[in-house]
Design a protein around this motif. Sequence first.
Motif, PDB file in Angstrom:
ATOM      1  N   UNK A 195      83.542  47.413 -34.002  1.00 22.07           N
ATOM      2  CA  UNK A 195      83.909  48.359 -32.881  1.00 22.07           C
ATOM      3  C   UNK A 195      82.861  48.567 -31.945  1.00 22.07           C
ATOM      4  N   UNK A 196      81.592  48.709 -32.091  1.00 20.60           N
ATOM      5  CA  UNK A 196      80.522  48.635 -31.327  1.00 20.60           C
ATOM      6  C   UNK A 196      80.362  47.446 -30.497  1.00 20.60           C
ATOM      7  N   UNK A 197      80.555  46.272 -30.829  1.00 21.27           N
ATOM      8  CA  UNK A 197      80.582  44.965 -30.615  1.00 21.27           C
ATOM      9  C   UNK A 197      81.713  44.973 -29.251  1.00 21.27           C
ATOM     10  N   UNK A 198      83.065  45.408 -29.824  1.00 20.80           N
ATOM     11  CA  UNK A 198      84.153  45.276 -28.980  1.00 20.80           C
ATOM     12  C   UNK A 198      84.038  46.084 -27.647  1.00 20.80           C
ATOM     13  N   UNK A 199      83.285  47.458 -27.834  1.00 19.51           N
ATOM     14  CA  UNK A 199      83.237  48.262 -26.701  1.00 19.51           C
ATOM     15  C   UNK A 199      82.185  47.655 -25.831  1.00 19.51           C
ATOM     16  N   UNK A 200      81.131  47.155 -26.402  1.00 21.32           N
ATOM     17  CA  UNK A 200      80.143  46.520 -25.473  1.00 21.32           C
ATOM     18  C   UNK A 200      80.810  45.506 -24.556  1.00 21.32           C
ATOM     19  N   UNK A 201      81.399  44.638 -25.091  1.00 20.04           N
ATOM     20  CA  UNK A 201      82.167  43.448 -24.482  1.00 20.04           C
ATOM     21  C   UNK A 201      83.056  43.969 -23.438  1.00 20.04           C
ATOM     22  N   UNK A 202      84.122  44.904 -23.866  1.00 23.15           N
ATOM     23  CA  UNK A 202      84.893  45.836 -22.905  1.00 23.15           C
ATOM     24  C   UNK A 202      84.388  46.458 -21.738  1.00 23.15           C
ATOM     25  N   UNK A 203      83.006  46.709 -21.609  1.00 18.01           N
ATOM     26  CA  UNK A 203      82.488  47.666 -20.780  1.00 18.01           C
ATOM     27  C   UNK A 203      81.138  46.671 -19.782  1.00 18.01           C
ATOM     28  N   UNK A 204      80.652  46.049 -20.503  1.00 19.87           N
ATOM     29  CA  UNK A 204      79.555  45.222 -19.850  1.00 19.87           C
ATOM     30  C   UNK A 204      80.100  44.119 -18.875  1.00 19.87           C
ATOM     31  N   UNK A 205      81.211  43.557 -19.095  1.00 20.24           N
ATOM     32  CA  UNK A 205      81.828  42.644 -17.966  1.00 20.24           C
ATOM     33  C   UNK A 205      82.418  43.457 -16.737  1.00 20.24           C
ATOM     34  N   UNK A 206      83.125  44.602 -16.993  1.00 23.97           N
ATOM     35  CA  UNK A 206      83.509  45.101 -16.001  1.00 23.97           C
ATOM     36  C   UNK A 206      82.708  45.848 -14.978  1.00 23.97           C
ATOM     37  N   UNK A 207      81.433  46.172 -15.778  1.00 24.14           N
ATOM     38  CA  UNK A 207      80.432  46.950 -15.013  1.00 24.14           C
ATOM     39  C   UNK A 207      79.662  45.892 -14.239  1.00 24.14           C
ATOM     40  N   UNK A 208      79.613  44.741 -14.680  1.00 22.26           N
ATOM     41  CA  UNK A 208      78.963  43.556 -13.895  1.00 22.26           C
ATOM     42  C   UNK A 208      79.914  43.213 -12.541  1.00 22.26           C
ATOM     43  N   UNK A 209      81.244  43.184 -12.988  1.00 19.87           N
ATOM     44  CA  UNK A 209      82.309  42.967 -11.774  1.00 19.87           C
ATOM     45  C   UNK A 209      82.009  44.204 -10.606  1.00 19.87           C
ATOM     46  N   UNK A 210      81.939  45.335 -11.014  1.00 20.34           N
ATOM     47  CA  UNK A 210      81.710  46.213 -10.215  1.00 20.34           C
ATOM     48  C   UNK A 210      80.471  46.383  -9.561  1.00 20.34           C
ATOM     49  N   UNK A 211      79.640  45.581  -9.616  1.00 22.63           N
ATOM     50  CA  UNK A 211      78.351  45.651  -8.987  1.00 22.63           C
ATOM     51  C   UNK A 211      76.996  46.185  -9.507  1.00 22.63           C
ATOM     52  N   UNK A 212      77.261  46.572 -10.747  1.00 24.79           N
ATOM     53  CA  UNK A 212      76.129  47.060 -11.296  1.00 24.79           C
ATOM     54  C   UNK A 212      75.147  46.347 -11.972  1.00 24.79           C
ATOM     55  N   UNK A 213      75.312  44.934 -12.023  1.00 24.15           N
ATOM     56  CA  UNK A 213      74.561  44.044 -12.582  1.00 24.15           C
ATOM     57  C   UNK A 213      74.604  44.059 -14.093  1.00 24.15           C
TER      58      UNK A 213
END
Length: 229
Positions: A195-213
């Motif tokens: 669950x932790x790995x799934x949440x990390x993946x679901x958040x890390x990529x959208x945050x990068x796309x949003x411009x937060x690096x």
Amino acid sequence: MADDLKTREPTVQPELQRDQPLARVQALPWLIVIVLLAAVAWLGWRAFFYEEEGDPVGSAMLAFEKQNSLTVFSSRFEVVAESVDRRGVLNLDLLESRQAAIIPATVEYRLDLSSMDRDRFEWNPETETLSVELPTLRISRPNLDEAAQKTFTEGTYVSRDASADLARNNSQQAERKAAEFAKNPEVLALARQAAKEAVRQNLAIPMQVAGYGDVRVEVRFDGEQIPDR
């Protein structure tokens, strides 16, 4: 001539005074319509296109907005069940039959994302770290694959009713055992890690796309200690 001019001047001025209020009255409804159209356009843009800048928590919540539930782990295992059936006449057990069954079972572990409000997210701008607190995992009801089960039956004579009772008892027993196995600490640990790995993946990529690096995402469950930073 002077007397004629004096008598005509009062007839021109009142006409001008009457025309000006009429133009204002005609223009007023159009001004109201223009203001209303502008207000509607602004509200529509605000509702569907506007996004607050510099709000990492809002961007993270947006990634979960359309997901009410997230399946993070699935466990498939086999459960052994055994039942005995005794039948007779006048309280005398004349017939005894026994059936053992090996039944495959599947259990899913899900996250309820509908409860993920802003209080479950924390953003640290200095370390560029997003901390997420997850609710307790939900365990699904065991799904028994009875079509793939293996059965072993013993008895001199097994009637149709006895066979049906044995199968029903084994199914109920298998479901209870599967539910207990699903709460095994080792299996739960695997599900929580997934669950932790799934949440990390679901958040890390959208945050990068949003411009937060390259944002660091830390995930924990209710009751777990905050990791050292």
